[in-house]
Design a protein around this motif. Structure first.
Motif, short mmCIF file in Angstrom:
data_model
loop_
_atom_site.label_atom_id
_atom_site.label_comp_id
_atom_site.label_asym_id
_atom_site.label_seq_id
_atom_site.Cartn_x
_atom_site.Cartn_y
_atom_site.Cartn_z
N THR A 93 -46.12 -2.78 11.71
CA THR A 93 -45.93 -3.79 11.09
C THR A 93 -47.21 -4.58 10.92
N GLU A 159 -34.83 -12.72 21.48
CA GLU A 159 -34.97 -11.18 21.43
C GLU A 159 -34.05 -10.60 22.21
N HIS A 227 -40.28 -12.25 11.15
CA HIS A 227 -40.93 -11.25 10.39
C HIS A 227 -40.43 -10.14 10.98
C1 LIG Z 1 -38.87 -4.30 13.34
S1 LIG Z 1 -38.90 -5.46 14.75
C2 LIG Z 1 -40.13 -6.43 14.39
C3 LIG Z 1 -41.08 -6.99 15.44
C4 LIG Z 1 -42.10 -8.15 14.95
N1 LIG Z 1 -41.72 -9.28 14.30
C5 LIG Z 1 -43.34 -7.38 14.26
O1 LIG Z 1 -43.39 -7.67 13.07
O2 LIG Z 1 -44.10 -6.83 14.69
C6 LIG Z 1 -37.71 -5.89 15.00
C7 LIG Z 1 -37.58 -7.12 16.30
O3 LIG Z 1 -36.33 -7.75 16.39
C8 LIG Z 1 -35.55 -7.46 17.66
N2 LIG Z 1 -34.14 -7.43 17.21
C9 LIG Z 1 -33.35 -6.45 16.58
N3 LIG Z 1 -32.16 -6.82 16.38
C10 LIG Z 1 -32.24 -8.07 17.25
C11 LIG Z 1 -31.02 -8.81 17.51
N4 LIG Z 1 -29.90 -8.56 16.91
N5 LIG Z 1 -31.12 -9.80 17.92
C12 LIG Z 1 -32.48 -10.42 18.54
N6 LIG Z 1 -33.63 -9.54 18.29
C13 LIG Z 1 -33.40 -8.57 17.47
C14 LIG Z 1 -36.10 -6.28 17.94
O4 LIG Z 1 -36.15 -6.23 19.49
C15 LIG Z 1 -37.65 -6.43 17.59
O5 LIG Z 1 -38.35 -7.30 18.81
#
Ligand SMILES: C[S@@+](CC[C@H](N)C(=O)[O-])C[C@H]1O[C@@H](n2cnc3c(N)ncnc32)[C@H](O)[C@@H]1O
Length: 479
Positions: A93, A159, A227
């Protein structure tokens, strides 16, 4: 006016420049598809068996339910694994590519904090913080602005993944001795709930499953970041039939009698990743078209724009969960006089065939090996704005490259280049800058949407006017 703001961004970034370049884990390699096809069924993992049993008991399930199980189920959901980011993981990312990304974001918050008259108390709220890298960079850069930094009371992470919570905890330098946890007594089973971060001057860090759990004092201004969060939220998918009725695309077990409906090949999708080849024969699951109108189709497509804008044969992907979070976020920002940035890949219209898996830096069939790959769909920014309409002001989306350039990333790059004589580090810095901003890389596919309170006056940097609510037709009709 614009020039003055651009100069202000460069001036603020110059203060961040006192920090040296950080070595990041970015790999510019674009992996090649191997073209493999599989005739043998893949292993039936506990999660795959659970999904299969669910389908056999209740009939085909929505893509949203499949996505939710495959991503966040405690019995092997993808995000419960933790180490999914970076070169050794499945995707990289923007914050993982370069420190410049988080530094620019910090400057955006500082500028708007100044414009708001320097409120005495602020809290950072990040949705889906991944490894915690972005917040770590924002906090590190914020330290250069003492009054702003002194206003930060706490950080709230939304999270779901216990494993990622641990990574975030350690990334922010929190101390396990003062961390409140749930779960097993031994270290490996602990899930952090709240902690006093030592590294960032004792700022309290808290973890929450959902945004609704985040509670802040009335006089604290929330600074929100999402993000690559919305692309992970579940989507439903529908297709407009010859009779003008919407049918839902569902997930069925592969050996049922229902005829499969295959979505567009992931290779047709935009972006820098390539398809890993068709492995649908190996999957225990397949897409099917529902007979008759499902309750999801009736509920999700209630808005008349879905009838007026789409033709027979069109497909739409809709994420009511994204709308729910957006409504909450918009109300919260307006009530607490906060500000937010939503950054993700997507478009300002409803799309039809972007649901995909990402594994080992390649697109993959989302129905293979649930839990082993990231599942994602492009964000429909027009739908987020539609949800926030009347609750908060939305600006953009604008392209990431344009946002970063307007905020002075080139000046920051020059400062970092001058701070080292190591030609390899310099080359890496330029590669990372290009990857973040180039229109053929992440500069165009990724978009930035700013959210400000309804009562706010003046546009945030570098946006023009609030974006008027409009319904928009997808770029291209589905095949
Ligand atoms: C693609 S990652 C992006 C991580 C970070 N923002 C970055 O850009 O490096 C998606 C993030 O959202 C969290 N996530 C996904 N679905 C979620 C949900 N329904 N509720 C809370 N967190 C969630 C994941 O565990 C992860 O931390």
């Amino acid at each position: 006016m614009f020039l003055r703001r651009a100069l202000a961004c460069s001036r603020l970034l110059h203060r961040v420049a006192l920090a040296p370049p950080l070595v990041r884990r970015y790999s510019p390699t674009i992996y090649k598809p191997d073209g493999t096809t599989h005739a043998v069924k893949e292993e039936l993992t506990p999660l795959a068996k659970h999904i299969r049993d669910t389908v056999l008991a209740t009939g085909p399930i929505s893509i949203a339910q499949y996505m939710q199980l495959a991503l966040t189920s405690p019995i092997g959901g993808y995000y419960t694994r933790g180490q999914v980011f970076g070169r050794e993981g499945d995707f990289v990312t923007s914050p993982e590519i370069s420190q410049m990304f988080g530094e620019v974001m910090a400057v955006w918050y500082v500028m708007h904090w100044e414009m708001m008259g320097r409120p005495a108390k602020t809290v950072f709220v990040e949705l889906g913080p991944g490894r915690g890298t972005l917040m770590d960079d924002i906090m590190r850069a914020s330290k250069r602005f003492q009054s702003f930094y002194a206003s930060i009371r706490s950080i709230h992470f939304v999270e779901k993944s216990p494993e990622l919570r641990k990574l975030q905890h350690d990334k922010l330098g929190c101390d396990w001795n003062v961390t409140a946890t749930v779960g097993d007594k031994n270290d490996t089973g602990k899930t952090p709930l709240s902690s006093a971060s030592q590294r960032h001057g004792g700022v309290e860090v808290g973890w929450h499953d959902v945004l609704e759990q985040v509670s802040v004092d009335g006089d604290c201004v929330p600074l929100v970041m999402a993000h690559e969060f919305f692309d992970a939220l579940p989507i439903y998918k529908f297709e407009k039939g010859a009779n003008g009725q919407w049918s839902e695309i569902l997930v069925d077990v592969a050996d049922s009698n229902a005829a499969p409906v295959l979505p567009a090949s992931p290779a047709q999708l935009r972006g820098s990743l390539q398809s890993a080849g068709d492995d649908s024969n190996a999957s225990h699951f397949k897409f099917v078209r529902a007979r008759g109108v499902t309750s999801n189709a009736a509920m999700v497509l209630r808005d008349q724009r879905f009838d007026s804008l789409f033709d027979k044969g069109d497909r739409v992907e809709v994420s009511p969960e994204s709308a729910r979070v957006m409504i909450q976020l918009a109300d919260w920002i307006s009530t607490n006089n906060g500000m937010g940035l939503i950054i993700d890949y997507g478009a300002d219209w409803t799309q039809g065939d972007t649901f995909r898996g990402i594994k080992n830096h390649r697109f993959a069939n989302p129905l293979t090996s649930p839990g082993s790959m990231d599942l994602t769909a492009d964000v429909d920014f027009s739908y987020l704005r539609f949800a926030a309409n009347g609750r908060a002001k939305c600006y953009g989306p604008i392209e990431q490259g344009s946002f970063l350039h307007s905020m002075g990333i080139q000046a920051r790059l020059q400062q970092l280049l001058q701070s080292t004589n190591d030609s390899k580090v310099q080359k890496d810095l330029v590669d990372c800058y290009k990857r973040l901003t180039d229109v053929h890389s992440m500069g165009r596919v990724y978009k930035v949407l700013a959210v400000l309170p309804n009562s706010s006056s003046g546009s945030p940097v570098p946006f023009a006017q609030p974006t008027a609510e409009s319904s928009s037709k997808p770029e291209a009709a589905s095949p």
